[in-house]
Design a protein around this motif. Structure first.
Motif, PDB file in Angstrom:
ATOM      1  N   TRP A 131      45.221  54.951  29.025  1.00 15.21           N
ATOM      2  CA  TRP A 131      45.019  54.878  30.483  1.00 15.21           C
ATOM      3  C   TRP A 131      44.123  53.693  30.832  1.00 15.21           C
ATOM      4  O   TRP A 131      44.413  52.933  31.757  1.00 15.21           O
ATOM      5  N   ILE A 132      43.044  53.558  30.087  1.00 12.84           N
ATOM      6  CA  ILE A 132      42.108  52.458  30.354  1.00 12.84           C
ATOM      7  C   ILE A 132      42.779  51.111  30.086  1.00 12.84           C
ATOM      8  O   ILE A 132      42.631  50.161  30.868  1.00 12.84           O
ATOM      9  N   PHE A 133      43.540  51.033  28.992  1.00 16.28           N
ATOM     10  CA  PHE A 133      44.207  49.775  28.656  1.00 16.28           C
ATOM     11  C   PHE A 133      45.209  49.396  29.747  1.00 16.28           C
ATOM     12  O   PHE A 133      45.255  48.229  30.189  1.00 16.28           O
ATOM     13  N   GLN A 134      45.980  50.374  30.201  1.00 17.68           N
ATOM     14  CA  GLN A 134      46.952  50.102  31.263  1.00 17.68           C
ATOM     15  C   GLN A 134      46.247  49.734  32.571  1.00 17.68           C
ATOM     16  O   GLN A 134      46.724  48.889  33.336  1.00 17.68           O
ATOM     17  N   HIS A 135      45.107  50.372  32.813  1.00 13.51           N
ATOM     18  CA  HIS A 135      44.321  50.062  34.006  1.00 13.51           C
ATOM     19  C   HIS A 135      43.852  48.606  33.968  1.00 13.51           C
ATOM     20  O   HIS A 135      43.923  47.891  34.988  1.00 13.51           O
ATOM     21  N   ILE A 136      43.413  48.163  32.784  1.00  7.23           N
ATOM     22  CA  ILE A 136      42.968  46.770  32.638  1.00  7.23           C
ATOM     23  C   ILE A 136      44.148  45.822  32.826  1.00  7.23           C
ATOM     24  O   ILE A 136      44.038  44.799  33.533  1.00  7.23           O
ATOM     25  N   LEU A 137      45.276  46.145  32.207  1.00  8.66           N
ATOM     26  CA  LEU A 137      46.465  45.294  32.359  1.00  8.66           C
ATOM     27  C   LEU A 137      46.842  45.154  33.831  1.00  8.66           C
ATOM     28  O   LEU A 137      47.156  44.050  34.311  1.00  8.66           O
ATOM     29  N   GLN A 138      46.814  46.272  34.543  1.00  8.72           N
ATOM     30  CA  GLN A 138      47.178  46.241  35.960  1.00  8.72           C
ATOM     31  C   GLN A 138      46.215  45.366  36.754  1.00  8.72           C
ATOM     32  O   GLN A 138      46.632  44.532  37.550  1.00  8.72           O
ATOM     33  N   LYS A 139      44.918  45.557  36.502  1.00  4.52           N
ATOM     34  CA  LYS A 139      43.917  44.805  37.260  1.00  4.52           C
ATOM     35  C   LYS A 139      43.964  43.317  36.919  1.00  4.52           C
ATOM     36  O   LYS A 139      43.776  42.463  37.788  1.00  4.52           O
ATOM     37  N   MET A 140      44.217  42.996  35.656  1.00  2.07           N
ATOM     38  CA  MET A 140      44.229  41.592  35.233  1.00  2.07           C
ATOM     39  C   MET A 140      45.492  40.863  35.684  1.00  2.07           C
ATOM     40  O   MET A 140      45.500  39.631  35.800  1.00  2.07           O
ATOM     41  N   SER A 141      46.568  41.620  35.930  1.00  5.53           N
ATOM     42  CA  SER A 141      47.810  40.975  36.371  1.00  5.53           C
ATOM     43  C   SER A 141      47.834  40.796  37.886  1.00  5.53           C
ATOM     44  O   SER A 141      48.583  39.960  38.407  1.00  5.53           O
ATOM     45  N   GLU A 142      47.002  41.592  38.619  1.00  8.47           N
ATOM     46  CA  GLU A 142      46.954  41.460  40.076  1.00  8.47           C
ATOM     47  C   GLU A 142      46.339  40.116  40.461  1.00  8.47           C
ATOM     48  O   GLU A 142      45.234  39.783  40.044  1.00  8.47           O
ATOM     49  N   ASP A 143      47.059  39.364  41.248  1.00  6.67           N
ATOM     50  CA  ASP A 143      46.573  38.057  41.741  1.00  6.67           C
ATOM     51  C   ASP A 143      46.140  37.140  40.598  1.00  6.67           C
ATOM     52  O   ASP A 143      45.247  36.315  40.756  1.00  6.67           O
ATOM     53  N   LYS A 144      46.786  37.307  39.436  1.00  6.28           N
ATOM     54  CA  LYS A 144      46.462  36.479  38.268  1.00  6.28           C
ATOM     55  C   LYS A 144      44.951  36.461  37.988  1.00  6.28           C
ATOM     56  O   LYS A 144      44.334  35.417  37.785  1.00  6.28           O
ATOM     57  N   THR A 145      44.368  37.667  38.008  1.00  5.21           N
ATOM     58  CA  THR A 145      42.922  37.787  37.827  1.00  5.21           C
ATOM     59  C   THR A 145      42.471  37.225  36.491  1.00  5.21           C
ATOM     60  O   THR A 145      41.442  36.535  36.407  1.00  5.21           O
ATOM     61  N   LEU A 146      43.240  37.509  35.422  1.00  6.43           N
ATOM     62  CA  LEU A 146      42.850  37.014  34.095  1.00  6.43           C
ATOM     63  C   LEU A 146      42.839  35.493  34.082  1.00  6.43           C
ATOM     64  O   LEU A 146      41.909  34.872  33.525  1.00  6.43           O
TER      65      LEU A 146
END
Length: 1404
Positions: free
Chosen positions: A1130-1145
């Protein structure tokens, strides 16, 4: 008249039973005498001579000139005590004393004369004016007495004036009393008393006080009743039916909502919490049966219409004219009190008789009869509250919705409001809450409360104490039986609000704790404990009122108080406590009081120990272990209220003085006490609600069901998590800088120097972690000093968080040391590879120059030159030796052996030939893995297999994640792996009694998997760092150098580009990744609607809410059975989602890129200058100096390989200045190149897995917690920190969801542990040796778990809904039968489940 000497005194004689009766006979006397009538009246009306009933000139302060008292009539009742020796008069008498000049107060005098039985006139002589007044009176002969004070000198003249009047009035001789100067005043007054007694025997008619009203009006006197006639009629209209029926019948008709249904509702609410009468019904089914009965009662109540009395009562209150409302309430109180006195006296006498006979059955009957027959203002207000509560189930009418506002206005006007209904021992929560919230709004939110309560046994002067201290009017012994607790708001003046830090003092007056007469009733002790716990829990200051006459009573009250204070200590509330000892004789005898204080302290300690044993808190040995109690400052000794024998004993001024001293000291203490944290009304109401639930549950360790406590704990958890992350960030920053320092260490140094460096850095790491630990402890201590977070409520958790800080320090220190060891090993292995590279690079460079020399002898094309270079290269690298492969399985086996000290285990490990072959097949749980032959019991095999599978999956993930990094194998990886297994084994369910063989087999299986993964990782590292491979990277560069040298071409820009690509770019990428993990965590924690404010409980809420919304059965199963893995995903998917939003990473990488490019560019510019800040010479040799300077400038930021530098700068022909410009341009190109790479890169997963600090791991540690699960339903612990003493969770679930079933039917268990632990149910498992054990005593086997009852029947609706939806599928998953679900559960909707979830986690 001489106003200094002239007085008129009226003595009103009553033949009735005292001041409560209203029919009287009166007589009035006028005076023109040197003998003071007020003195005489005072002496006549008091049995002792210790006080002055009427003010007179001979008393202290009595000689003050009169300014407003002319015409004032003072009244005093004389009440006989029944003793002929002590009583001056055999019957009650009312005495009236008219102050001032009779001639100036004719109306008052005539009124008194007309309504009095007799009038005594004290005189020396009678002037013409007095003669005219007296002769104008009617019926003088029977009502007038002349008391003559014969004076020396003018005696004859005086007597003649009197004689004239006596003859005119035709007074009998018995109506004239002469005071001779030779006669003692006291003796003369005795004669007057005798005359009054004689008069009383002749009284045949009486007069009602109310009948005097017309006479007063006739004489032009102002009468209050005339102004409030309307309100009087309203009160009479409300009470008109009382005289024609019993009070109990009247209440059934006019006040129906507080009858049997209200009492039954109170019983149902408590039974809903305690489940003592479930019988054969399942607890959940029984709960819903109770709920259904409550709904039925409320429906029945909603059918009631407003009674006539209540309509009129509410209408009379609903006025904007405060004076009219006050008059109405006063009339109601007067008439109710009078009615109670007339109706209850017989019952009270019977009750007292039976108390002496000790007939407990009859005492109980009479106690109930007293309750039924009492009627007061509180009954009408209680009915008003019930009307509002019932109407709230529907949409209340406007007149009903305004009731809280009316009650709030009454509170602000100083009227008390019932907090606890004493008849049912219940709080009308909705009513009290809405009334106080209305008050909160009316005062503009300025409602800081200082709550003060007085508690004590019946008839010990509790209400009188509060009334005397604060000038309020709690009812005192009005003849009614009043029960419960009442609250009264005392507004604080603006000048004291800042000193006391409050806007109101909330006074709580309680019913007396049971007297010895009622102490034997079945529920007496429980009732007293509930009342004491409630009011002490609500209070900031508690006054324990003790009467010194009864030592048994003192012990009882002390034990009850000790129980309550113990319970408050458990939840962190620390009220100030004062003991007030009333009716103390010789209060000034300090030595005696010291002895009494010591005696009370001994009793307190004794009662505290008894209470501690009952509350199961053996560590409590003395009262001072519970409260900050000072024997000198917290004990007050107050003399009795009466000075002598009542009823005619005067008030003891020592009582008022002692109470005033107590109040003054109390207020001064409150001003200086910084520990008292006052609350606003909304917080007070939350606390009240939680406290009352705890009382109903008989559960006083209720911290995490209490809203305020839960919020306070959550707030601290959030702060603590942030401090924890700040701690780690500081250490991570230090660690990465240290790893860089190790990496940049001089390659020419020997390994011993590096070992010394690492050892010093480990020592420094200890200092750094110690420093951060101390900072964190300071933050915690500072947090507990705050006054705005209810920190006092979570005081008992302070040590848990301190322990967690110590645990964090040890964990981080251990991790840093491992990282430093890895850095050292990496440095050593890199040096080995570089040494080989250097050796062959020198060979290659020598052959390149030789080839160049040979080729320059002829003219060759590019193709020919390239062919020649290829031949040379092949020959040069043909014999390059690679790095030696380690025996990874042997290394892992060696580390595993260190973990076992048992000789048999060592031998078993030595017999393993190839660890690489172990763990290829699935792990099987076997009977040899468990003790006590439990393998076939209660599906133990399945539980153990499930546990082993979870551990193996977790460890495999760790191994695979580690293997994905571009590192070489190190033994710390195996140690970390074994620690994960050890941690998992610590958390194994207590009922799974595994043995050492299980640990060996499990570790071997996992290490077998690890050996293959780590060997593959090691081989990949060898390939990536193989000298021949590394040399191949530079092949193209050497070829370009060879061609450029042959053509004598300017290669300045190419060399600069190669330098940036081969030397700077890897270092820049490493720099970006080094801090990217920290950046990602910060981004996750501070992004909108993420984990910013998350505690573990909020994290649980997020997961459960998502599960409910997705409605995926497999997700529910994974969450329940593989909780740790589910959370990781869940945490890993949460990070993936947040990092892909608006090219955050990409943005985060670019931020780091900008920083390092800027630093590097600045370093190049700075490096191009010499020591004197002048430019370096523009020659070829200066390039080496330029590069060396640049490396020094960047040594704390990046690591640049010198081997790569030497390779790139091979045979550079350029000079320093153009090379510097080319470098700066290449840096700009590098920035654009990397920005493009970041923008195009979509593989976030690979980035996360290759980071040195993995954000998924850090967030998991932050959110996962200790990992413990409820022993019954497997819900995860949500407690903050890691080293907490007790585990807890907000929502528990039906045990069948975790695979538990009824032993006989094999049906999934539908019961909730939050219900079971407060029921009569039992459980059995390996912990109990398969013997049935009461759930209530679960602490005996699971002392580290706290499982409170659900705060409401809806609290677990979430999981009830889940079980209903997937009952059959869960049964199929566990190979069991579906659960027998209570019918009421099937009506729970998804919306109700979500609402229950929000309520349980305090989400608004």
């Amino acid at each position: 008249m001489d106003t200094e000497r002239e007085e008129c005194a009226g003595f009103t004689c009553s033949t009735q039973d005292g001041p409560g009766r209203q029919e009287e006979d009166c007589f009035t006397v006028c005076e023109q005498a040197s003998l003071n009538t007020s003195v005489a009246a005072s002496n006549i009306t008091t049995a002792s001579k210790l006080s002055n009933v009427f003010i007179h000139r001979d008393m202290e302060g009595g000689a003050v000139q009169r300014t407003i008292a002319n015409g004032l009539v003072e009244v005093c009742w004389y009440l006989p005590c029944g003793s002929e020796k002590l009583d001056a008069f055999p019957k009650p008498i009312a005495f009236a004393n008219l102050r001032g000049d009779v001639c100036e107060s004719l109306a008052e005098f005539k009124f008194l004369f007309q309504v009095s039985t007799a009038t005594l006139l004290f005189l020396d002589k009678i002037e013409e004016t007095e003669h005219r007044i007296l002769t104008s009176l009617q019926d003088v002969r029977s009502k007038l007495f002349l008391v003559l004070n014969r004076r020396e000198g003018n005696a004859r003249e005086d007597m003649m004036s009197v004689k004239k009047t006596v003859e005119a009035l035709d007074l009998p001789k018995s109506s004239v009393k002469i005071k001779d100067p030779r006669v003692n005043v006291a003796e003369f007054l005795k004669k007057l008393c005798t005359a009054i007694k004689t008069t009383l025997t002749d009284v045949t008619t009486t007069m009602n006080i109310e009948d005097m009203l017309d006479k007063a009006v006739e004489l032009g006197l102002s009468v209050d009743e005339c102004k409030s006639d309307l309100q009087k009629r309203e009160a009479e209209e409300i009470m008109k039916d009382i005289d024609f029926q019993s009070i109990s019948e009247y209440k059934k008709q006019q006040l129906p909502l507080q009858g049997d249904n209200w009492k039954r509702l109170a019983q149902l609410e408590k039974e809903e919490c305690r489940l003592q009468k479930a019988g054969d019904l399942g607890e959940e089914e029984y709960k819903y049966q109770l709920q259904a009965e409550k709904v039925c009662i409320r429906k029945e109540q909603s059918k009631y219409k407003l009674s006539g009395a209540m309509k009129k009562f509410i209408a009379s209150l609903d006025t904007t004219n405060k004076e009219e409302r006050d008059f109405f309430l006063k009339w109601m109180k007067l008439k109710l009190d009078a009615h109670s006195r007339s109706k209850l006296s017989e019952l009270c006498n019977k009750f007292k008789e039976q108390c002496q006979k000790k007939d407990m059955k009859l005492i109980s009957v009479l106690d109930h009869a007293l309750l039924e027959s009492s009627l007061g203002m509180e009954h009408y207000m209680r009915e008003m509250g019930q009307i509002y509560e019932v109407s709230c189930s529907n949409k209340p009418a406007d007149e009903i919705s305004g009731l809280p506002g009316l009650a709030a206005e009454m509170l602000l006007d100083g009227y008390p409001l019932e907090l606890l209904d004493g008849n049912t021992s219940n709080i009308p929560e909705r009513w009290v809450t809405d009334v106080l919230m209305e008050l909160h709004r009316k005062v503009g939110g300025k409602s800081r409360l200082l709550v003060l309560t007085v508690l004590g046994v019946q008839s010990t002067g509790k209400s009188m104490l509060l009334n005397t201290m604060f000038g309020v009017q709690f009812p005192v012994s009005s003849g009614r039986c009043t029960r419960g607790a009442f609250m009264l708001f005392l507004r604080i003046g603006d000048d004291m609000q800042s000193d006391l830090n409050c806007d109101f003092i909330l006074l709580i007056d309680t019913e007396g704790l049971k007297s010895p007469d009622l102490a034997q009733l079945d529920d007496s002790y429980e009732h007293d404990n509930q009342l004491a716990t409630l009011v002490i829990g609500l209070s900031d200051v508690t006054i324990i009122n003790i009467s010194m006459e009864n030592s048994t009573e003192i012990k009882d009250i002390l034990q009850i108080a000790a129980h309550a204070f113990l319970r408050m200590k458990e939840i962190g509330k620390k009220p100030v406590c004062h003991f007030v000892h009333q009716n103390v004789a010789g209060v000034s005898a300090h030595t005696k009081n010291m002895t009494e204080r010591k005696h009370v302290m001994d009793q307190l300690n004794e009662m505290t120990q008894i209470a501690a044993d009952m509350e199961k808190q053996p560590s409590i040995k003395a009262f001072t272990d519970v409260l900050d109690y000072d024997m000198e400052k917290n004990n007050w000794y107050i003399p009795g209220l009466w000075h002598g024998t009542p009823p005619m004993a005067p008030v003891n001024t020592g009582y008022s003085e002692a109470v005033a001293d107590f109040k003054k000291n109390l207020l001064e203490t409150l001003k200086s006490d910084t520990n008292i944290e006052v609350s606003q009304i909304p917080e007070f109401l939350k606390w009240m609600s939680s406290l009352w639930k705890a009382v109903k549950y008989e559960n006083f360790i209720f911290s995490f069901r209490n809203t305020l406590v839960a919020q306070a704990y959550d707030n601290l958890c959030k702060e603590f998590s942030q401090w924890e992350w700040d701690f780690k960030k500081e250490i991570f920053s230090w660690q990465t800088a240290t790893e860089l320092e190790i990496s940049n260490a001089d390659n020419e140094s020997d390994i011993q120097c590096w070992n010394t460096l690492v050892a010093s850095k480990k020592s420094e790491a200890s200092e750094q972690t110690e420093l951060q630990k101390n900072k964190m402890r300071e933050k915690l201590q500072a947090y507990y000093k705050r006054k705005d977070k209810h920190v006092n409520l979570i005081e008992k958790h302070r040590n848990d968080f301190l322990n967690s800080i110590n645990s964090l320090e040890n964990e981080v220190k251990h991790s840093v040391n491992n990282k430093l060891d890895c850095a050292l090993e990496l440095k050593i292995s890199a040096k080995k590879a570089q040494d080989i590279q250097r050796k062959y690079r020198d060979v290659i460079e020598e052959r390149v120059m030789k080839l160049l020399s040979n080729c320059k002898k002829s003219t060759l094309s590019d193709e020919e030159l390239t062919d020649e270079f290829e031949k040379m290269w092949t020959g040069a690298v043909v014999n390059v030796s690679g790095l030696k492969e380690q025996g990874i399985p042997s290394c892992i086996l060696k580390q595993l052996g260190k973990k076992f000290s048992n000789q048999n285990v060592s031998e078993e490990l030595q017999n393993i030939e190839d660890l690489n072959e172990i763990g290829k097949d699935s792990f099987k749980a076997r009977s040899k893995h468990m003790i006590q032959n439990l393998f076939l019991k209660q599906n133990m095999k399945g539980d153990l297999q499930s546990f082993a599978d979870d551990v193996i999956e977790t460890c495999t993930r760790f191994v695979q994640d580690t293997a994905k990094t571009n590192k070489d194998y190190h033994d710390t990886f195996t140690n970390d792996l074994l620690e994960i297994i050890d941690e998992s084994l610590k958390q194994i369910d207590q009922h799974l009694k595994t043995n050492a063989q299980f640990e060996i087999d499990l570790k071997l299986h996992i290490c077998g998997i690890a050996s293959r993964e780590f060997r593959q990782m090691h081989r990949k590292y060898l390939v990536d760092n193989d000298p021949q491979t590394q040399l191949e990277k530079y092949k193209t560069q050497y070829l370009s150098d060879f061609l450029d040298l042959y053509k004598e071409k300017d290669h300045c820009q190419r060399k600069a580009t190669d330098f940036v690509q081969f030397c700077i770019k890897p270092a820049v990428e490493e720099y970006i990744n080094r801090s990217l993990g920290i950046n990602i965590v910060d981004e996750i924690l501070t992004s909108c609607h993420s984990l910013e404010d998350s505690s573990r409980s909020f994290f649980q809420y997020c997961i459960l809410k998502e599960l409910l919304e997705k409605e995926d059965f497999e997700d529910f199963v994974n969450y329940i059975l593989k909780y740790k893995i589910y959370v990781e995903n869940w945490i890993f998917q949460h990070i993936l989602q947040k990092m892909s939003e608006d090219k955050t990473l990409c943005k985060l990488k670019n931020i780091n890129l900008e920083v390092i490019v800027k630093k590097t560019t600045e370093a190049i510019k700075q490096a191009s200058k010499g020591e004197d800040d002048s430019p370096l010479p523009d020659d070829n040799d200066s390039i080496t100096e330029l590069i060396n300077n640049m490396r020094k400038n960047l040594i704390k930021d990046i690591s640049i390989s010198m081997e790569a530098v030497k390779g790139v700068l091979f045979q550079i022909q350029s000079t320093c200045h153009p090379f510097t410009k080319s470098l700066i341009k290449s840096m700009s190109d590098l920035r654009e190149e990397l920005q493009q790479e970041f923008s195009n890169s979509e593989d976030i997963t690979e980035t996360l897995n290759n980071l040195p600090i993995k954000p998924q791991d850090e967030l998991f540690k932050r959110m996962f917690g200790c990992g413990q699960q409820c022993p019954f339903c497997k819900v995860p612990c949500e407690a903050g920190g890691k080293d907490h003493r007790q585990h807890h969770a907000a929502v528990h679930r039906p045990q069948g969801l975790s695979g538990y079933a009824h032993s006989e039917s094999k049906k999934l268990a539908e019961s909730l542990c939050t219900t079971d632990v407060h029921s009569e149910c039992r459980f059995e498992n390996t912990e109990t040796n398969w013997k049935w054990h009461p759930y209530k005593q679960y602490h005996e086997y699971y002392p580290d778990w706290h499982i409170p009852p659900d705060p409401s029947i809806e609290a677990s609706d979430y999981w009830k809904y889940v079980l209903v939806q997937y009952n059959d599928r869960f049964a199929l998953t566990y190979e069991l039968q579906p659960a027998d679900i209570p019918g009421a559960w099937r009506s729970i909707t998804k919306q109700q489940a979500l609402k229950a979830l929000k309520s349980a986690f305090n989400i608004k």
